[in-house]
Design a protein around this motif. Structure first.
Motif, PDB file in Angstrom:
ATOM      1  N   PHE A 187       0.389  -1.664  -0.095  1.00 29.11           N
ATOM      2  CA  PHE A 187      -0.203   0.347  -0.274  1.00 29.11           C
ATOM      3  C   PHE A 187       1.064   1.260  -0.150  1.00 29.11           C
ATOM      4  N   GLU A 188       0.787   2.139  -0.894  1.00 30.01           N
ATOM      5  CA  GLU A 188       1.581   3.690  -1.256  1.00 30.01           C
ATOM      6  C   GLU A 188       0.962   4.675  -1.145  1.00 30.01           C
ATOM      7  N   THR A 189       1.429   5.506  -0.374  1.00 30.04           N
ATOM      8  CA  THR A 189      -0.464   7.363  -0.975  1.00 30.04           C
ATOM      9  C   THR A 189       1.151   8.104  -1.190  1.00 30.04           C
ATOM     10  N   TYR A 190       0.554   8.589  -2.518  1.00 28.93           N
ATOM     11  CA  TYR A 190       2.065   9.855  -3.486  1.00 28.93           C
ATOM     12  C   TYR A 190       0.949  11.368  -2.840  1.00 28.93           C
ATOM     13  N   TYR A 191       1.354  12.199  -3.403  1.00 34.97           N
ATOM     14  CA  TYR A 191       0.930  13.788  -3.356  1.00 34.97           C
ATOM     15  C   TYR A 191       2.416  13.830  -4.912  1.00 34.97           C
ATOM     16  N   LEU A 192       2.137  15.189  -4.647  1.00 35.14           N
ATOM     17  CA  LEU A 192       2.384  15.855  -6.010  1.00 35.14           C
ATOM     18  C   LEU A 192       3.439  16.117  -6.078  1.00 35.14           C
TER      19      LEU A 192
ATOM     20  N   GLN B 185       3.029  20.354   1.002  1.00 32.49           N
ATOM     21  CA  GLN B 185       3.393  20.353   2.188  1.00 32.49           C
ATOM     22  C   GLN B 185       1.966  19.685   2.555  1.00 32.49           C
ATOM     23  N   GLU B 186       1.200  20.546   2.489  1.00 40.01           N
ATOM     24  CA  GLU B 186       0.082  20.295   3.158  1.00 40.01           C
ATOM     25  C   GLU B 186      -0.499  18.258   2.626  1.00 40.01           C
ATOM     26  N   SER B 187      -0.216  18.491   1.273  1.00 45.38           N
ATOM     27  CA  SER B 187      -0.365  17.535   0.577  1.00 45.38           C
ATOM     28  C   SER B 187       0.340  15.094   1.127  1.00 45.38           C
ATOM     29  N   ARG B 188       1.215  16.719   1.767  1.00 47.49           N
ATOM     30  CA  ARG B 188       2.904  15.451   2.442  1.00 47.49           C
ATOM     31  C   ARG B 188       1.805  14.936   3.513  1.00 47.49           C
ATOM     32  N   ASP B 189       1.406  16.309   4.218  1.00 45.47           N
ATOM     33  CA  ASP B 189       0.211  15.214   5.849  1.00 45.47           C
ATOM     34  C   ASP B 189      -0.907  14.443   5.138  1.00 45.47           C
ATOM     35  N   VAL B 190      -1.083  15.183   4.270  1.00 51.43           N
ATOM     36  CA  VAL B 190      -2.789  14.265   4.154  1.00 51.43           C
ATOM     37  C   VAL B 190      -1.866  12.348   3.953  1.00 51.43           C
ATOM     38  N   ALA B 191      -1.452  12.299   2.938  1.00 53.52           N
ATOM     39  CA  ALA B 191      -0.631  11.593   2.547  1.00 53.52           C
ATOM     40  C   ALA B 191       0.389  10.484   3.602  1.00 53.52           C
ATOM     41  N   ASN B 192       0.871  11.274   4.529  1.00 54.72           N
ATOM     42  CA  ASN B 192       0.858  10.671   5.622  1.00 54.72           C
ATOM     43  C   ASN B 192      -0.180  10.242   6.757  1.00 54.72           C
TER      44      ASN B 192
ATOM     45  N   HIS C  24       1.815  -3.926   4.068  1.00 52.62           N
ATOM     46  CA  HIS C  24       3.014  -3.942   2.970  1.00 52.62           C
ATOM     47  C   HIS C  24       2.937  -2.335   3.336  1.00 52.62           C
ATOM     48  N   ASP C  25       4.545  -1.952   4.014  1.00 54.16           N
ATOM     49  CA  ASP C  25       4.045  -0.470   4.020  1.00 54.16           C
ATOM     50  C   ASP C  25       4.871  -0.047   3.250  1.00 54.16           C
ATOM     51  N   ASN C  26       4.635   0.468   2.024  1.00 54.67           N
ATOM     52  CA  ASN C  26       5.599   1.435   0.366  1.00 54.67           C
ATOM     53  C   ASN C  26       5.650   2.689   1.070  1.00 54.67           C
ATOM     54  N   GLY C  27       5.215   2.846   1.947  1.00 56.87           N
ATOM     55  CA  GLY C  27       5.693   4.731   2.604  1.00 56.87           C
ATOM     56  C   GLY C  27       4.491   5.832   1.557  1.00 56.87           C
ATOM     57  N   VAL C  28       5.356   6.534   1.916  1.00 57.31           N
ATOM     58  CA  VAL C  28       4.477   7.896   1.326  1.00 57.31           C
ATOM     59  C   VAL C  28       5.034   8.385   0.397  1.00 57.31           C
ATOM     60  N   ARG C  29       5.176   9.132  -0.915  1.00 59.25           N
ATOM     61  CA  ARG C  29       6.122   9.159  -2.440  1.00 59.25           C
ATOM     62  C   ARG C  29       5.334  10.586  -2.850  1.00 59.25           C
ATOM     63  N   SER C  30       6.255  10.712  -3.790  1.00 57.07           N
ATOM     64  CA  SER C  30       6.153  11.589  -3.855  1.00 57.07           C
ATOM     65  C   SER C  30       5.982  11.602  -6.412  1.00 57.07           C
ATOM     66  N   ALA C  31       6.132  11.925  -6.667  1.00 56.66           N
ATOM     67  CA  ALA C  31       5.711  11.682  -8.069  1.00 56.66           C
ATOM     68  C   ALA C  31       4.565  12.936  -9.111  1.00 56.66           C
ATOM     69  N   PRO C  32       5.341  13.180 -10.033  1.00 50.55           N
ATOM     70  CA  PRO C  32       4.112  13.589 -10.650  1.00 50.55           C
ATOM     71  C   PRO C  32       2.478  13.596 -11.595  1.00 50.55           C
ATOM     72  N   PHE C  33       1.806  13.069 -10.920  1.00 46.72           N
ATOM     73  CA  PHE C  33       0.390  12.683 -11.478  1.00 46.72           C
ATOM     74  C   PHE C  33      -0.423  13.392 -11.960  1.00 46.72           C
ATOM     75  N   TYR C  34      -0.370  12.997 -13.047  1.00 46.51           N
ATOM     76  CA  TYR C  34      -1.264  14.786 -14.068  1.00 46.51           C
ATOM     77  C   TYR C  34      -2.601  14.403 -13.674  1.00 46.51           C
ATOM     78  N   VAL C  35      -3.004  13.444 -12.739  1.00 48.20           N
ATOM     79  CA  VAL C  35      -4.251  14.049 -12.140  1.00 48.20           C
ATOM     80  C   VAL C  35      -4.596  14.485 -11.158  1.00 48.20           C
ATOM     81  N   LEU C  36      -2.872  14.720 -10.085  1.00 43.10           N
ATOM     82  CA  LEU C  36      -2.875  15.744  -8.852  1.00 43.10           C
ATOM     83  C   LEU C  36      -3.147  17.386 -10.101  1.00 43.10           C
TER      84      LEU C  36
END
Ligand SMILES: [Zn+2]
Length: 805
Positions: A669-674, A714-721, A739-751
């Motif tokens: 499971f992983e959560t992304y911010y832009l 910053q806020e998005s990373r907070d939410v992701a965490n 399985h903790d894949n952690g919080v990550r960042s990537a350029p998602f077009y949808v965000l």
């Protein structure tokens, strides 16, 4: 991803797995056909701007060549497979701009040359390695060694001449920072000619001059007495060059044409190589007639192209190089009408891109001294005023009240948090000076006062609706600013963006500090002289005794004196802090013609819709207002999704997805911010999720650099965490494997373009059989939905902690 791509991938990976699974056959025919297919893919990838700008296809291709080498170690053409694998890495590096990719490519060529020294490709490989080391990695010494090897080991080889040329161009650049006249490196013997034609080495050399040491680490702009950049060897044309104005004119025209073409071609402009070629053409034009009338313009063209490259690559060393190139023009042609343009442009780069206000300041002052009547003087004065205002200097000792003696405090001793006792009954303290030092990650602001006085600090979280950045208020209940303290200043290009002072009521002075980002801060008073020092960090790195802004100890408690004072806490502050989450937009990924990932009986578009409803239902029960980008199986383009959230003024955007990987072992499971991707695997996930859009990943990375200042990173990373932690916590407490894949960042077009904090949740990998089984279970999904919803609620509670203050 669309179905075709998915199946193509699946087939590919199956082929690969099968191949690996078989006992190594002697089958030269298999090796040959695999090799031919991989070579064909290399050619096709090089010609395909869209696919070629993604990382994944290149990595897959390199894997194919590597696979051939591993599987058929005794096949006669293994060196060729290695060579083409290295070429593929080199091509990737040219597109990725990554140093590690260039290093990988050089190592691969070197390995081939070492292992198969007898092979016809060994000297080719050495030449490639030398070119990469010398021109891409700035390592002239290693490059020379490799070239020497070619000349001693293969003196009659077809690479010897090219090696000598390259050696000459490297030797001519002692220290590695002096751009040379173009040396056309003959590469007729190369197996694969670059599609762009031979690369003029001069361009790469001047790009190498980009390294900060080229002009003193970006600090010492003004080494000459009057602040004008000293003439550098770089600006001097080759002594031996004979003047050929006709050739200069031809190359100059060609350069301009190339530059125009490049500006109109976003795809090509996203690559590094074409910019280097434009620069090489301009340099060639200058060197063809160094005293000719086109020479200043040609040199100016080099600088402009370098600046445009920098604005795309976003690399600091590219910006530094652009400053150096503008300085070259000034040094070589101080009397040309372009000289003041160059100084102004260099100053802008220093101030806005390199966080070097001092350097910019010096350049502008020098420009005004030298060219006081130039057509750029007005703009220079305006920029200078901006920069000067950024250092509100106000020391007027005669006027200021005498500092109150602080008998007990040692010089410079820190007075932790608690404000000093006010000197009641006397004249108000005088706010004498506000000064600061700031770079991208840290800022220190010092407010100097004539004596001890009461103060308090307040943090205001950023607010998208009003456009307010992260802000700190420092209030002095009994202090007046000195006349010379200006009411405000904008600060260019650093973490600290704006400083203002205000007098909300009589006798009360407030200093307002705006930041690009704020992760930690601390405020404390220091004596002798008495000053309040504010330290701010934009990253998680601890400040000395740093506190997080959400730490409840941060704000100084209101004291008796504050209550007695005529002022109340800033009225607008409570409203400003009243940031909260009312409306959550839930985005079920994919839909309709875009099924998303598929595997083990799971189809992403269906699972995300189901989860969207489950999460939405829970949020609604918690009191949130919930809206959906889609509530049935329809296709919604990516950019419509955030646009919809913006229209509806949602406070939070939550995009749900299912992950896939060609390796069935990968799960989690992983959560992304832009943000820019920080790992290759994050890049791959973004490439997959963006596949339905027309934009290539490199386009997105470029768009993103422009967006980042406004993005709620910053806020998005907070939410992701919060989402990541509570989802994982729920799973663990319920007894599911997590399985903790952690919080990550990537350029998602949808965000992109979301005006509210936004995250993308990858619920799990459908390509992992165990995880797919879990994702098909109601209990598992329900637990995940609980966790995601709880994460949103935790984020809301965090905001509430601010507003209650
Ligand atoms: Zn997806």
């Amino acid at each position: 991803m669309d179905m075709h791509r998915f199946f193509a991938l699946l087939l590919l990976s199956l082929t690969f797995v099968c191949c690996l699974g078989l006992p190594a056959p002697a089958g030269a025919a298999d090796a040959s056909s695999a090799y031919a297919a991989a070579k064909k893919e290399l050619a096709s990838l090089k010609g395909d701007d869209r696919r070629g700008s993604l990382r994944e296809p290149w990595e897959r291709l390199v894997g194919r060549f590597d696979g051939i080498v591993r599987q058929y170690p005794n096949w006669g053409n293994v060196p060729a497979a290695m060579f083409h694998g290295a070429l593929a890495v080199e091509e990737l590096a040219i597109r990725s701009f990554r140093k590690t990719d260039f290093e990988d490519a050089a190592r691969r060529f070197e390995k081939l040359a070492a292992r198969y020294a007898w092979h016809v490709l060994a000297d080719d490989a050495l030449l490639h390695a030398a070119d990469i080391r010398g021109n891409r990695l700035g390592d002239a010494a290693d490059a020379r060694k490799l070239l020497d090897t070619i000349l001693t080991r293969y003196p009659g080889g077809d690479m010897a001449e090219s090696a000598r040329d390259l050696l000459a161009s490297l030797s001519g650049a002692p220290g590695g920072d002096a751009p040379k006249a173009p040396v056309a490196v003959g590469r007729s013997g190369r197996l694969e000619q670059d599609d762009d034609g031979p690369v003029a080495n001069a361009a790469s050399t001047s790009a190498r001059a980009a390294n900060p040491s080229a002009d003193g680490g970006g600090v010492a702009v003004a080494s000459a007495a009057d602040g004008v950049p000293a003439a550098k060897a770089a600006a001097k044309p080759k002594k031996s060059a004979r003047s050929d104005p006709a050739k200069a004119a031809k190359l100059y025209a060609e350069a301009r044409k190339e530059l125009d073409a490049l500006r109109g071609d976003a795809k090509r402009a996203a690559l590094r190589e074409p910019w280097l070629r434009v620069m090489a053409l301009y340099e060639g034009a200058r060197d063809a007639a160094p005293e000719g009338e086109l020479a200043p313009n040609a040199l100016y063209g080099v600088a402009v192209a370098q600046e445009e490259l920098a604005s795309r690559s976003w690399r600091k060393d590219d910006f530094t190089a652009a400053v150096a190139r503008y300085n070259d023009v000034v040094a070589a042609h101080p009397d040309d009408s372009l000289a003041d343009d160059c100084m102004l442009r260099a100053a802008r780069l220093r101030a806005n891109r390199l966080d070097d206000a001092d350097g910019a300041h010096q350049l502008l002052e020098a420009q005004l001294r030298r060219y006081p009547k130039g057509d750029m003087a007005g703009e220079a004065r305006a920029l200078l005023a901006d920069l000067t205002a950024a250092r509100i200097t106000a020391a007027q000792p005669g006027k200021a009240a005498q500092p109150a003696p602080v008998a007990s405090a040692a010089s410079g001793a820190q007075v932790p948090q608690a404000p000093a006792a006010p000197a009641r009954g006397g004249k108000p303290a005088v706010l004498r000076q506000v000064s600061w030092r700031a770079d991208n990650d840290r800022a220190t602001i010092t407010i100097e006062l004539s004596r001890e006085t009461e103060w308090r600090s307040q943090y205001a979280a950023p607010d998208g609706a009003s456009g307010r950045p992260p802000r700190l208020y420092i209030d002095f209940s009994e202090a007046l600013p000195d006349d010379a303290v200006k009411p405000g200043a904008r600060v260019s290009g650093a973490l600290l963006t704006r400083v203002r002072s205000d007098q909300p009521s009589s006798g009360h002075t407030r200093v307002i500090l705006d930041f690009k980002a704020l992760k930690r801060y601390k405020v404390q008073a220091v004596r002798n002289p008495y000053r309040v020092v504010i330290e701010v960090g934009a990253t998680d790195a601890a400040l000395p005794d740093g506190q997080r802004p959400d730490d409840s100890r941060v704000s100084v408690p209101v004291r008796e004196a504050d209550k007695a004072a005529p002022t109340t806490p800033p009225k607008d502050l409570v409203e400003q802090l009243g940031l909260t989450v009312h409306t959550v937009m839930i985005d079920a990924g994919h839909g309709g013609k875009d099924p998303g990932a598929m595997g083990n009986g799971i189809t992403e578009r269906n699972l995300t819709l189901k989860m969207a409803r489950m999460v939405g239902e829970r949020l609604r029960r918690m009191g949130f207002s919930v809206i959906y980008t889609r509530d049935r199986d329809v296709f919604v383009p990516l950019d419509k999704r955030t646009a919809f959230a913006n229209d509806k003024k949602a406070d939070l955007f939550l995009s749900l997805h299912v992950n896939a990987n060609t390796d069935p072992r990968i799960c989690g499971f992983e959560t992304y911010y832009l943000d820019l991707a920080r790992s290759d695997s994050a890049t791959r996930v973004a490439a997959r999720e963006n596949a339905v859009s027309e934009k290539s990943l490199s386009d997105l990375q470029f768009i993103l650099t422009d967006l980042m200042l406004n993005a709620k990173t910053q806020e998005s990373r907070d939410v992701a965490n919060f989402v990541q932690d509570s989802a994982l916590g729920r799973l663990r407490r319920t007894g599911f494997p997590a399985h903790d894949n952690g919080v990550r960042s990537a350029p998602f077009y949808v965000l992109m373009g979301a005006r509210m904090p936004s995250v993308l949740v990858e619920l799990g990998y459908c390509t992992n059989p165990d995880e797919a089984r879990r994702l098909a279970s109601e209990k598992y999904l329900s637990t995940l939905a609980d966790g995601v919803a709880e994460g949103v609620a935790s984020y809301k509670r965090k905001l509430a902690r601010f507003s209650q203050r």
